[in-house]
Design a protein around this motif. Sequence first.
Motif, PDB file in Angstrom:
ATOM      1  N   PRO A  81     -18.365  90.283  21.886  1.00 17.78           N
ATOM      2  CA  PRO A  81     -19.365  89.146  22.399  1.00 17.78           C
ATOM      3  C   PRO A  81     -20.528  89.974  22.963  1.00 17.78           C
ATOM      4  O   PRO A  81     -21.731  89.204  22.722  1.00 17.78           O
ATOM      5  CB  PRO A  81     -18.608  89.177  24.092  1.00 17.78           C
ATOM      6  CG  PRO A  81     -17.600  90.007  24.109  1.00 17.78           C
ATOM      7  CD  PRO A  81     -17.070  90.500  22.869  1.00 17.78           C
ATOM      8  N   GLU A  82     -20.826  91.559  22.890  1.00 21.90           N
ATOM      9  CA  GLU A  82     -22.307  91.804  23.030  1.00 21.90           C
ATOM     10  C   GLU A  82     -22.835  91.961  21.645  1.00 21.90           C
ATOM     11  O   GLU A  82     -24.040  91.427  21.634  1.00 21.90           O
ATOM     12  CB  GLU A  82     -22.095  93.223  23.406  1.00 21.90           C
ATOM     13  CG  GLU A  82     -21.336  93.442  24.973  1.00 21.90           C
ATOM     14  CD  GLU A  82     -21.208  95.171  25.175  1.00 21.90           C
ATOM     15  OE1 GLU A  82     -21.284  95.686  24.289  1.00 21.90           O
ATOM     16  OE2 GLU A  82     -20.610  95.297  26.349  1.00 21.90           O
ATOM     17  N   GLN A 115     -11.433  89.712  23.720  1.00 23.97           N
ATOM     18  CA  GLN A 115     -12.840  89.430  24.452  1.00 23.97           C
ATOM     19  C   GLN A 115     -13.932  88.424  23.733  1.00 23.97           C
ATOM     20  O   GLN A 115     -14.460  87.653  24.458  1.00 23.97           O
ATOM     21  CB  GLN A 115     -13.941  90.781  24.709  1.00 23.97           C
ATOM     22  CG  GLN A 115     -13.287  91.826  25.754  1.00 23.97           C
ATOM     23  CD  GLN A 115     -11.916  92.543  25.052  1.00 23.97           C
ATOM     24  OE1 GLN A 115     -11.844  92.429  23.900  1.00 23.97           O
ATOM     25  NE2 GLN A 115     -11.450  93.427  25.943  1.00 23.97           N
ATOM     26  N   ASN A 156     -23.708  88.120  21.103  1.00 20.28           N
ATOM     27  CA  ASN A 156     -25.006  87.727  22.081  1.00 20.28           C
ATOM     28  C   ASN A 156     -26.249  88.374  21.261  1.00 20.28           C
ATOM     29  O   ASN A 156     -27.304  87.784  21.095  1.00 20.28           O
ATOM     30  CB  ASN A 156     -25.118  88.018  23.386  1.00 20.28           C
ATOM     31  CG  ASN A 156     -26.049  87.807  24.254  1.00 20.28           C
ATOM     32  OD1 ASN A 156     -26.487  86.778  24.439  1.00 20.28           O
ATOM     33  ND2 ASN A 156     -26.996  88.795  24.500  1.00 20.28           N
ATOM     34  N   GLN A 157     -26.110  89.569  20.782  1.00 18.10           N
ATOM     35  CA  GLN A 157     -27.273  90.438  20.305  1.00 18.10           C
ATOM     36  C   GLN A 157     -27.776  89.459  19.058  1.00 18.10           C
ATOM     37  O   GLN A 157     -28.881  89.492  18.667  1.00 18.10           O
ATOM     38  CB  GLN A 157     -26.892  91.807  19.881  1.00 18.10           C
ATOM     39  CG  GLN A 157     -27.920  92.550  19.507  1.00 18.10           C
ATOM     40  CD  GLN A 157     -27.462  94.015  19.204  1.00 18.10           C
ATOM     41  OE1 GLN A 157     -26.738  94.478  20.010  1.00 18.10           O
ATOM     42  NE2 GLN A 157     -28.555  94.692  18.337  1.00 18.10           N
ATOM     43  N   ARG A 204     -12.161  85.201  24.530  1.00 17.32           N
ATOM     44  CA  ARG A 204     -12.379  84.764  26.025  1.00 17.32           C
ATOM     45  C   ARG A 204     -14.094  84.259  26.034  1.00 17.32           C
ATOM     46  O   ARG A 204     -14.094  83.330  26.641  1.00 17.32           O
ATOM     47  CB  ARG A 204     -12.202  86.050  26.726  1.00 17.32           C
ATOM     48  CG  ARG A 204     -10.768  86.355  27.143  1.00 17.32           C
ATOM     49  CD  ARG A 204     -10.817  87.733  27.928  1.00 17.32           C
ATOM     50  NE  ARG A 204      -9.473  88.114  28.315  1.00 17.32           N
ATOM     51  CZ  ARG A 204      -9.163  89.138  28.647  1.00 17.32           C
ATOM     52  NH1 ARG A 204     -10.255  90.075  28.957  1.00 17.32           N
ATOM     53  NH2 ARG A 204      -7.847  89.630  28.742  1.00 17.32           N
ATOM     54  N   TRP A 205     -14.758  84.811  25.264  1.00 18.78           N
ATOM     55  CA  TRP A 205     -16.386  84.653  25.083  1.00 18.78           C
ATOM     56  C   TRP A 205     -16.324  83.035  24.767  1.00 18.78           C
ATOM     57  O   TRP A 205     -16.984  82.306  25.123  1.00 18.78           O
ATOM     58  CB  TRP A 205     -17.163  85.483  24.521  1.00 18.78           C
ATOM     59  CG  TRP A 205     -18.426  85.648  24.645  1.00 18.78           C
ATOM     60  CD1 TRP A 205     -19.547  85.357  23.588  1.00 18.78           C
ATOM     61  CD2 TRP A 205     -19.578  85.427  25.785  1.00 18.78           C
ATOM     62  NE1 TRP A 205     -20.666  85.300  23.672  1.00 18.78           N
ATOM     63  CE2 TRP A 205     -20.573  85.298  25.280  1.00 18.78           C
ATOM     64  CE3 TRP A 205     -19.039  85.589  27.034  1.00 18.78           C
ATOM     65  CZ2 TRP A 205     -21.867  85.418  26.154  1.00 18.78           C
ATOM     66  CZ3 TRP A 205     -20.482  85.497  27.836  1.00 18.78           C
ATOM     67  CH2 TRP A 205     -21.512  85.252  27.386  1.00 18.78           C
ATOM     68  N   ILE A 257     -26.460  86.597  17.469  1.00 18.47           N
ATOM     69  CA  ILE A 257     -26.583  85.161  17.495  1.00 18.47           C
ATOM     70  C   ILE A 257     -27.174  84.377  18.632  1.00 18.47           C
ATOM     71  O   ILE A 257     -27.785  83.449  18.252  1.00 18.47           O
ATOM     72  CB  ILE A 257     -25.031  84.435  17.338  1.00 18.47           C
ATOM     73  CG1 ILE A 257     -24.280  85.444  16.113  1.00 18.47           C
ATOM     74  CG2 ILE A 257     -24.923  82.998  17.083  1.00 18.47           C
ATOM     75  CD1 ILE A 257     -22.821  84.843  16.147  1.00 18.47           C
ATOM     76  N   GLY A 258     -26.931  84.888  19.895  1.00 17.98           N
ATOM     77  CA  GLY A 258     -27.487  84.471  21.100  1.00 17.98           C
ATOM     78  C   GLY A 258     -26.914  83.096  21.554  1.00 17.98           C
ATOM     79  O   GLY A 258     -27.488  82.648  22.242  1.00 17.98           O
ATOM     80  N   LYS A 259     -25.695  82.768  20.954  1.00 14.96           N
ATOM     81  CA  LYS A 259     -25.067  81.674  21.286  1.00 14.96           C
ATOM     82  C   LYS A 259     -23.698  82.068  21.437  1.00 14.96           C
ATOM     83  O   LYS A 259     -23.029  82.976  20.654  1.00 14.96           O
ATOM     84  CB  LYS A 259     -25.180  80.444  20.412  1.00 14.96           C
ATOM     85  CG  LYS A 259     -26.664  79.876  20.296  1.00 14.96           C
ATOM     86  CD  LYS A 259     -26.886  78.778  19.531  1.00 14.96           C
ATOM     87  CE  LYS A 259     -28.127  78.018  19.402  1.00 14.96           C
ATOM     88  NZ  LYS A 259     -27.963  76.584  18.585  1.00 14.96           N
ATOM     89  N   SER A 276     -15.152  80.576  27.144  1.00 10.69           N
ATOM     90  CA  SER A 276     -16.005  80.034  28.374  1.00 10.69           C
ATOM     91  C   SER A 276     -17.071  79.335  27.954  1.00 10.69           C
ATOM     92  O   SER A 276     -18.066  78.815  28.821  1.00 10.69           O
ATOM     93  CB  SER A 276     -16.454  81.329  28.848  1.00 10.69           C
ATOM     94  OG  SER A 276     -17.419  82.117  28.170  1.00 10.69           O
TER      95      SER A 276
END
Lengths: 343, 343
Positions: free
Chosen positions: B252-253, B275, B256-257, B278-279, B259-261, B282
């Motif tokens: 997930p980190e 993880q 995020n870094q 789960r990301w 793709i940002g979505k 959510s």
Amino acid sequence: MKHIKIYAIIFAFVAFSCNDKATNSAEDNKSQNTEMADPLPSWNDGATKTAIVDFVTKVTTEGPDYIPVEDRIATFDNDGNLWAEQPAYFQLFFAMDRIKELVSEHPEWKTTQPYQSVIENDMKTLMSYGEHGLIKIVMATHAGNTVGEFEQIVKDWLATAKHPRFDRPYTDLVYKPMLELINYMKSNDFKTFIVSGGGIEFMRPWVEGVYGIPKDQVIGSSIKTKYDYNDGNPVIRRLPELNFIDDKEGKPEGINQYIGKKPVFASGNSDGDLQMMRWADSNSYPSFQLYLHHTDAEREWAYDRDSSIGRLDKGLDEAVEKGWTVIDMKNDWKTVFPFQMND
Amino acid sequence: MKHIKIYAIIFAFVAFSCNDKATNSAEDNKSQNTEMADPLPSWNDGATKTAIVDFVTKVTTEGPDYIPVEDRIATFDNDGNLWAEQPAYFQLFFAMDRIKELVSEHPEWKTTQPYQSVIENDMKTLMSYGEHGLIKIVMATHAGNTVGEFEQIVKDWLATAKHPRFDRPYTDLVYKPMLELINYMKSNDFKTFIVSGGGIEFMRPWVEGVYGIPKDQVIGSSIKTKYDYNDGNPVIRRLPELNFIDDKEGKPEGINQYIGKKPVFASGNSDGDLQMMRWADSNSYPSFQLYLHHTDAEREWAYDRDSSIGRLDKGLDEAVEKGWTVIDMKNDWKTVFPFQMND
């Protein structure tokens, strides 16, 4: 922390000159190019526009210079290249506004530097704390929350904050000719990326709507993050530690890390973009380097070699030496900001 | 260096079982679904296939579950999810082959561990050096060159190296049903990303050709890099220092870094993907989590809770608990590898 020194440029800023209202360009509407086929109507005819169109035509037409679609990578700096960066990087205004908002939770800031100088609008004192002080301002305002929370904070700020000179939302200060250029590149199957020294999470909340560039095509400076849980719900926390500075040498490094290909088209406006230009210039495909020279004190600002923000010195020399294309804002652009068309 | 421990999994591997040849699935061709409209012909009809198609149909059809195109982010683990990962991660075979090739430049390796154990094919001794030894193997084989040089090294290796069991190029060991799934998602305007614990620069040279996923849509583990010049020519050097481990919390980190979505569709096969699942789970949009369970010892391999490679233990429990979809390779897939169709 060796990277810290580099994009302290993000917080190098000059005296505020807030009260000179934008001058309307009355002839903008008159001179608007209404030719159906012109993809760049806000650009005056001339060598710059011709060079851009010739390049795009050449590499998208079957022949020796043809570039396959999957290798049409175009990278754009943001500050001073897609939107304005004067009288200071807009992200600095954001950070300062945040300090003023957060001081209610941190009353000690009223008597603690460098926060005190921000609260008192004392730029001279703030700058006297140098990079170390500015890093503190960034960490106090950009970290300590989750990615989702920070995105909302940026959106809320953009919805209310006004640029000191133009008294308009900061996202109004995008360059119309550059919006046209992005669309022109996209319509020719270039994949357009932002490669900015600005914060990646500061840009992502609005670039999709303003530029039509997806969040995953944004490369910027970042702080470290950590995946965690809030009451069992996954969150990504923003930590007060620098991760990556996307400026100077960082730009080709970031391009390699995020894109994995050399650009064939690189667009920027400062010496901080020079390594990105060289990286594109070393492409085995034909490539195009485009520097924006801020020459328009009336509609925007005029600055180059001596500016502490967006300094264009070595890059200007190298552009001449290597035959890169330089936009003369005053003469090449019919319109600068979209709102000036209707004023 | 806190991250080091995490994806040492990349080098956790089991005893080689090289001589059991692939069994042909004679009925594969017979049972091939020739219905024009079926986007997933290598998938048997059943709950898994239905769940995938129902989800994609639901979120791409106007209605309460509709997801706008720009938010259709699909993430796929690679090792054991898009291509095989047994009897060891293919990147480990690459590293070992590199050690054997580079020993001529490093004769001291013949008598220095952990290199000696690689040269002597002594896996037991190699593993006895643990993570620290494996990190040395990675740095000796993945760093010390430029990005361009490393890309060519990977391509050259893929062109000649053969998988120990199937005696075919490693890129032949991609899963045909997953290729169909990627294409199905793409044809429904999902943006498909690889999110792998494997090395980003190890994947990029071939993912475009093999999966049709662009290099900039690949997220993986990385070492640090540095922009520099070779005789005036810009290069990016690969440094012997870990930068990012894209596994477990790192997924997930990394998402995020890069793709940002949040993804709306996440596909993986091990606890290292939990993880990421789960990301995606959510996401405020409807989302889909897809676990591949390796249940086919005949056509591929059967392993889950006790495997040191691609362990699927907690993830399997959580999938049941949360109603995520689990592919039963043996029963859900008509074909595993493309070459098995024609055998």
